[in-house]
Design a protein around this motif. Structure first.
Motif, PDB file in Angstrom:
ATOM      1  N   GLY A 276     -78.050   6.674  61.122  1.00 43.24           N
ATOM      2  CA  GLY A 276     -76.469   6.222  61.779  1.00 43.24           C
ATOM      3  C   GLY A 276     -75.835   7.411  62.198  1.00 43.24           C
ATOM      4  N   ASP A 277     -74.521   7.064  62.777  1.00 44.12           N
ATOM      5  CA  ASP A 277     -73.755   8.020  63.343  1.00 44.12           C
ATOM      6  C   ASP A 277     -73.176   9.052  62.239  1.00 44.12           C
ATOM      7  OD1 ASP A 277     -72.427   5.421  63.165  1.00 44.12           O
ATOM      8  OD2 ASP A 277     -70.906   6.717  62.797  1.00 44.12           O
ATOM      9  N   GLY A 278     -73.146   8.535  61.174  1.00 48.99           N
ATOM     10  CA  GLY A 278     -72.622   9.394  59.965  1.00 48.99           C
ATOM     11  C   GLY A 278     -73.504  10.409  59.635  1.00 48.99           C
ATOM     12  N   ALA A 279     -75.007   9.921  59.737  1.00 50.10           N
ATOM     13  CA  ALA A 279     -75.978  10.953  59.567  1.00 50.10           C
ATOM     14  C   ALA A 279     -75.936  12.415  60.207  1.00 50.10           C
ATOM     15  CB  ALA A 279     -77.293  10.241  59.310  1.00 50.10           C
TER      16      ALA A 279
ATOM     17  N   LEU B  41     -80.845   6.374  66.833  1.00 45.40           N
ATOM     18  CA  LEU B  41     -79.599   6.480  66.213  1.00 45.40           C
ATOM     19  C   LEU B  41     -78.621   5.405  66.512  1.00 45.40           C
ATOM     20  CD1 LEU B  41     -77.338   9.789  66.555  1.00 45.40           C
ATOM     21  CD2 LEU B  41     -76.445   7.432  66.285  1.00 45.40           C
ATOM     22  N   GLU B  42     -78.297   4.639  65.602  1.00 44.63           N
ATOM     23  CA  GLU B  42     -77.456   3.572  65.943  1.00 44.63           C
ATOM     24  C   GLU B  42     -75.994   3.898  65.523  1.00 44.63           C
ATOM     25  OE1 GLU B  42     -79.968  -0.458  64.396  1.00 44.63           O
ATOM     26  OE2 GLU B  42     -79.661   1.086  62.935  1.00 44.63           O
ATOM     27  N   ASN B  43     -75.365   3.908  66.555  1.00 44.64           N
ATOM     28  CA  ASN B  43     -74.049   4.504  66.581  1.00 44.64           C
ATOM     29  C   ASN B  43     -73.280   3.316  66.568  1.00 44.64           C
ATOM     30  OD1 ASN B  43     -71.428   5.407  66.945  1.00 44.64           O
ATOM     31  ND2 ASN B  43     -71.880   6.646  68.740  1.00 44.64           N
ATOM     32  N   ASN B  44     -72.639   2.882  65.348  1.00 39.98           N
ATOM     33  CA  ASN B  44     -71.605   1.713  65.301  1.00 39.98           C
ATOM     34  C   ASN B  44     -70.417   2.040  65.164  1.00 39.98           C
ATOM     35  OD1 ASN B  44     -71.886   2.663  62.833  1.00 39.98           O
ATOM     36  ND2 ASN B  44     -72.646   0.746  61.788  1.00 39.98           N
ATOM     37  N   LEU B  45     -70.226   3.327  65.589  1.00 34.03           N
ATOM     38  CA  LEU B  45     -68.671   3.893  65.642  1.00 34.03           C
ATOM     39  C   LEU B  45     -68.139   4.236  64.209  1.00 34.03           C
ATOM     40  CD1 LEU B  45     -67.126   1.689  68.291  1.00 34.03           C
ATOM     41  CD2 LEU B  45     -68.241   4.056  68.499  1.00 34.03           C
ATOM     42  N   TYR B  46     -68.759   3.886  63.238  1.00 34.57           N
ATOM     43  CA  TYR B  46     -67.967   3.984  61.764  1.00 34.57           C
ATOM     44  C   TYR B  46     -69.070   4.452  60.864  1.00 34.57           C
ATOM     45  CZ  TYR B  46     -63.936   1.630  63.362  1.00 34.57           C
ATOM     46  OH  TYR B  46     -62.850   1.004  63.989  1.00 34.57           O
ATOM     47  N   ALA B  47     -68.697   5.360  59.783  1.00 30.92           N
ATOM     48  CA  ALA B  47     -69.199   5.591  58.849  1.00 30.92           C
ATOM     49  C   ALA B  47     -68.506   5.240  57.697  1.00 30.92           C
ATOM     50  CB  ALA B  47     -69.553   7.167  58.589  1.00 30.92           C
ATOM     51  N   MET B  48     -69.007   4.172  57.089  1.00 31.29           N
ATOM     52  CA  MET B  48     -67.887   3.500  55.953  1.00 31.29           C
ATOM     53  C   MET B  48     -66.469   3.015  56.741  1.00 31.29           C
ATOM     54  SD  MET B  48     -69.046   5.308  52.473  1.00 31.29           S
ATOM     55  CE  MET B  48     -68.360   3.998  51.311  1.00 31.29           C
TER      56      MET B  48
END
Ligand SMILES: Cc1ncc(C[n+]2csc(CCOP(=O)(O)OP(=O)(O)O)c2C)c(N)n1
Ligand SMILES: [Mg+2]
Lengths: 334, 308
Positions: free
Chosen positions: B139-142, B166-173
């Protein structure tokens, strides 16, 4: 003939596995020639086995993670931590990754990974290069912790660790690298149990009933031996010393059986006093064999302090021969 | 794209959507224990990337792994039983939603960790000349995890055949990527000498095309590759998330770009209904089977801790 030190024995064990098993790879910081590792254990191996040793960037966490992946997919990687203290950087990789996969996937996979970690003090390396951090990992189910002593066949032990389908952290007492490996002694009868990770059983009573059981591991064994030899010569206290090479998970049966005969228990380790291996051994013995004890058990440990660099200060913090002798006095007086 | 391929892709994506929605319902009804991280809205990235892989390749995934798992295995029963904590689950209920295993498929709940483990897996595949590559979903957070940078550095140095998807879904939590990521994603890959591309599309076939290019690059060159996939999760981060950190307007904008709806619009209505009915029936059968299944025998709880 060159004397066989624990360091050379480990090197010989690594060489044998590299020769026998093409899936074995060694990874670590500065392990390739001409340097051969901070303690020179792997010197010569990268020349002898081209492509099988890999110098890694200063990425302890990354190295343990990557080798865990290699182990999951059919290789048998061996990591050298330059100093065991740096294992703290790879705690997540060992605890939340390597040690978890087999169990949490219901036994579907194996992680045949070995992490070699030079531990222990008495070389003046100070607070961040002298600790016995194996204690941080002892309570991780799924992680085997193995520690050779000069009374073990360290080549066989590292070979067993590499053959092991479980992740193994291999604790190498830095002080033992130069110590001669000898499974015979003028002071002790030495026996071994429980292959492939035997406990060394040292007896100086020559067929007679020993007065005390002393349990220890790794670099504390030579100190315990020296203390117990002196005690035998001066005070005629005979002992049975038990040095398991597999310190976690710990098989307590041998210890209990010995304590049932001697009624007295000393447990010695180099790490700090609180929350340690010695505390666990004492607790297990008291729980199961408490009624066989004729004296309260005594722990020999380091102090609850960071390790200083200056020699007299370090000597004050770490347990030495005199500390062990003090413990014998204490346990015999009761 | 041939109609049959479209139907097949739609079936995979719909299965994931329906599965995740059903899981959310089961949670609301108190039938599930713990938490879970649904991937509603991210079905195209899961199916798109997995479609580009060979069955003998290796996949690692994250806490948000149901979609990847279903795209890889199609094992609705095994996943449902796992989430429901049953002995018939893929990990006998030990792992649960975040810790899944299937042949050549591994997930774990530590952000970024499996990208690094996957790097080692790729080196092992290369060493054994299997011809397989590894695809590690992250994820983007990673990207904020040092371990990932350590591993990507090694992947580049040692030519690991790995695709970082990398799935960039704009949010980490609850935290927007703009608050956690300095600089850019592609420049990170550039700095490490790793080829990369960004796909900004809700069209699963564009994602498949970009993934196929990436996979081919990794396999042909035996080199790592970073594929950034712009996406959005319509649901909360986990079961307990009211999404107070973003506006409904923002979500509505993304909903207009729902990859599942986009593909559905291109299909014949009768075909669609048949697929949807089949998926729902599979999910209901899996739930019914799991409800009847026992939990793992407590006498077996230690099995697999030590291998011999
Ligand atoms: C090491 C670690 N830190 C924190 C968490 C808690 N956590 C779970 S998912 C998540 C967010 C991850 O964000 P991202 O990588 O963007 O993946 P996404 O949830 O968007 O799919 C966090 C912080 C965790 N699981 N592991
Ligand atoms: Mg995210």
């Amino acid at each position: 003939m060159e004397k066989l030190t624990v360091g050379r024995a480990i090197a010989a064990g690594l060489r044998k596995k590299l020769a026998d098993d093409p899936t074995v790879y060694l990874l670590g910081e500065d392990i390739c020639d001409p340097y051969g590792g901070a303690f020179r254990i792997t010197r010569g191996l990268s020349s002898e086995f081209p492509g099988r040793l890999i110098n890694v960037p200063i990425s302890e966490a990354g190295t343990v993670a990557v080798t865990t992946g290699m182990a999951l997919r059919g290789l048998r990687p061996v990591v050298e931590m330059m100093f065991g203290d740096f294992i703290a950087l790879a705690a997540d990789q060992l605890i939340n990754h390597a040690a978890k996969f087999s169990w949490m996937y219901n036994g579907a996979v194996s992680v045949p990974l070995v992490v070699r970690a030079p531990m222990g003090g008495r070389r003046g390396y100070g607070p961040t290069h002298s600790q016995s951090l194996e204690r941080m990992l002892l309570s991780t189910p799924g992680l085997r912790i193995v520690a050779p002593t000069p009374r073990h066949d360290a080549a066989a032990l590292i070979g067993a660790a590499i053959d092991d389908p479980n992740p193994v952290v291999f604790i190498e007492g830095k002080l033992l690298y130069a110590a001669e490996q000898a499974t015979v002694s003028e002071h002790y009868d030495i026996a071994h149990t429980h292959p492939p990770y035997p406990a060394a059983v040292l007896n100086n009573a020559a067929g007679e009933q020993p007065n005390v059981t002393v349990v220890t591991y790794g670099p504390m064994l030579p100190i315990v031996e020296e203390a117990m030899t002196a005690t035998f010569n001066e005070d005629e206290v005979a002992c049975e010393i038990l040095a398991p090479s597999e310190i976690a998970p710990l098989d307590t049966a041998l210890i209990g059986e010995s304590v049932a005969r001697t009624g007295r228990l000393i447990v010695a380790e180099e790490g700090p006093r609180s929350w340690g291996w010695a505390a666990e051994v004492v607790a297990r013995v008291v729980e199961r064999w408490g009624d066989r004890l004729v004296a309260r058990p005594v722990r020999v440990t380091g102090r609850d302090l960071p390790l200083p660099t200056a020699r007299p200060l370090e000597d004050h913090v770490l347990p030495g021969v005199e500390t062990v002798r003090g413990a014998v006095e204490k346990v015999m007086l009761q | 794209m041939a109609t049959c391929a479209k139907l097949d892709i739609y079936e995979q994506m719909y299965l994931i959507r329906a599965f995740e929605e059903r899981i959310a319902e089961l949670f609301t009804r108190g039938e599930l224990f713990g938490t879970t991280h649904p991937c509603i809205g991210q079905e195209a990235t899961a199916v798109g990337v997995v479609t580009a892989l060979e069955p003998t390749d290796v996949v690692t995934s994250t806490h948000r792994g149901h979609g990847h798992f279903l795209a890889w295995t199609g094992d609705v029963k095994g996943l449902m039983a796992e989430i429901m904590g049953r002995a018939t689950g893929v990990c006998a209920g030990r792992g649960g939603s975040q810790h899944l295993y299937a042949e050549n498929f591994y997930t774990n709940g530590i952000t970024g960790g499996m990208g690094a483990v996957g790097t080692g897996m790729a080196l092992a595949e290369k060493q054994q000349e299997s011809g397989n590559i590894v695809c590690s979903f992250i994820g983007d957070g990673a990207l904020a995890q040092g371990i990932l940078h350590e591993a990507m550095n090694m992947a580049s140095l040692w030519n690991a055949p790995i695709l970082y998807a990398l799935e960039n879904n704009l949010y980490a939590m609850s935290t927007h990527v703009r608050d956690t990521l300095a600089g850019g994603i592609v420049p990170r890959a550039d700095a490490l000498g790793i080829e990369s591309a960004t796909v900004e599309s809700e069209d699963v076939f564009e994602i498949i095309e970009a993934s196929e290019k990436a996979v081919e690059y990794v396999r042909e060159n035996c080199r790592p590759y970073l594929l950034e996939l712009r996406t959005y999760r319509f649901c909360g981060h986990s079961i307990n998330d009211e999404r107070a950190y973003r506006t409904r307007e923002e979500e509505d904008e993304w909903r207009k770009r729902d990859p599942l709806a986009l593909l559905a619009g291109a299909l014949d209505g009768a075909d669609r209904r048949e697929i949807e009915g089949r998926c729902q029936a599979r999910i209901e059968r899996a739930i019914a089977a799991a409800r009847k299944a026992p939990v793992q025998d407590l006498g077996d709880i230690g099995k697999g801790l030590w291998k011999s």
